[in-house]
Design a protein around this motif. Structure first.
Motif: not given
Length: 100
Positions: A76-83
């Motif tokens: 949930q703390k990751w940026p959208a692309k990494a997620r």
């Protein structure tokens, strides 16, 4: 009507938490009992029933909250692309497991 339903879902979440705490208490009593030379009859049965109850109570609460049964503390703390990349890899891994 939805207010009553929301209260049932919240009670389901509390019931799931209670069952998990019950499992912990029963296991601790078993450990202490073995140290002092006594056994807790049916401790395995109580733990098994509490596990099943916590699973199903937890499913209802999680479904209502729109969550997913997985650990999201990290992603949930990751940026959208990494997620997106992480979830894509997990889905491909699951697909590979299901295909074998």
């Amino acid at each position: 009507m939805s207010s009553i339903r929301d209260k049932f879902y919240l009670a389901s979440g509390y019931a799931a938490g209670f069952c998990i705490a019950l499992i912990m208490v029963v296991i601790l009593l078993q450990i202490v009992g073995r140290i002092f030379g006594f056994i807790i009859p049916s401790a395995e049965n109580v733990s098994g029933y509490a596990l099943a109850a916590s699973t199903f109570f937890g499913l209802a609460y999680t479904f209502h909250e729109g969550g997913h049964i997985r650990v999201t503390l990290v992603i949930q703390k990751w940026p959208a692309k990494a997620r997106f990349v992480q979830e894509l890899l997990v889905l491909l891994f699951g697909l590979g497991l299901a295909a074998t």
